[in-house]
Design a protein around this motif. Sequence first.
Motif, PDB file in Angstrom:
ATOM      1  N   LYS A   1       0.891  -1.215   0.075  1.00 53.68           N
ATOM      2  CA  LYS A   1       0.115   0.095   0.006  1.00 53.68           C
ATOM      3  C   LYS A   1       0.962   1.152  -0.229  1.00 53.68           C
ATOM      4  CE  LYS A   1      -3.924  -2.234   2.707  1.00 53.68           C
ATOM      5  NZ  LYS A   1      -4.727  -2.100   3.751  1.00 53.68           N
TER       6      LYS A   1
ATOM      7  N   ASP B   1      -2.577   6.143   0.068  1.00 57.11           N
ATOM      8  CA  ASP B   1      -3.575   5.339   0.511  1.00 57.11           C
ATOM      9  C   ASP B   1      -3.871   4.600   1.942  1.00 57.11           C
ATOM     10  OD1 ASP B   1      -4.151   5.580  -2.223  1.00 57.11           O
ATOM     11  OD2 ASP B   1      -2.980   3.515  -2.778  1.00 57.11           O
TER      12      ASP B   1
ATOM     13  N   GLU C   1      -7.004   5.661   4.757  1.00 57.56           N
ATOM     14  CA  GLU C   1      -7.660   4.654   5.307  1.00 57.56           C
ATOM     15  C   GLU C   1      -7.486   4.457   6.835  1.00 57.56           C
ATOM     16  OE1 GLU C   1      -6.419  -0.045   5.547  1.00 57.56           O
ATOM     17  OE2 GLU C   1      -6.290   0.931   3.559  1.00 57.56           O
TER      18      GLU C   1
END
Length: 231
Positions: free
Chosen positions: A67, A71, A75
């Motif tokens: 990841k 991102d 999250e």
Amino acid sequence: TLDTIISEMAKYANYDLLLSSAEITDEILDAVYKRINDINFIIVSSELLTVSQKWQQTLLFKGAIVKSDLDFFEELFFRVPRVALNNNRWLLEYISSRRIRIESFIKRFADIICSLLLMPFCLTIGIIIYLLILVIDKQFPLFVQERVGLKGKTIYIYKFKTMFEGTENVTKMGKFLRKFRLDEFPQIINIFIGDTSFVGPRPLWTKEYEYVNSLIDNHPLRTIVRPGITG
């Protein structure tokens, strides 16, 4: 961004940070490869992911979930890091896709239907509030505010007055209206005509919008979606 993520992950019991490094060294890669089965996912700086490296392929071959820091930041915190707004890859990949999803025909259609269904209720309550402001506060109940709407277009928001004309003093009715957000009722008209939506970023005042633009790069992109009441 990575520093913020690392410091915050330490506060969460469900996250166990194996190791961290600002650089991808052979020692780091060896440590990762040896414990790849114990790792749920790997967070890597976006800048490192944009340059093709052999280790990226190796991680994928080994079944690792990778990841980017941008991102995972969203999250974890449910917000976008400011640095993402300067990242062209992030802008093109995410903003354009969200625009298509959010600004769809279905969403606009739902706004029209819902505003029509709520119109009788809002009109009834609105008339009562209108008369109460006339009687209690003894001033014209409605006022119009200039705001920035979709794609930077100037729009005009309708609201009930909650302050005395030309002052910062809240009226008797204003205290009640603000507490229950009833001063926003006339904006059902804005939703119906397409100036705003039920859900979307709050439309900024023109001067406030111009000021924030001078401080935050790519800030005008907030107008790529229709502004809304809920924020």
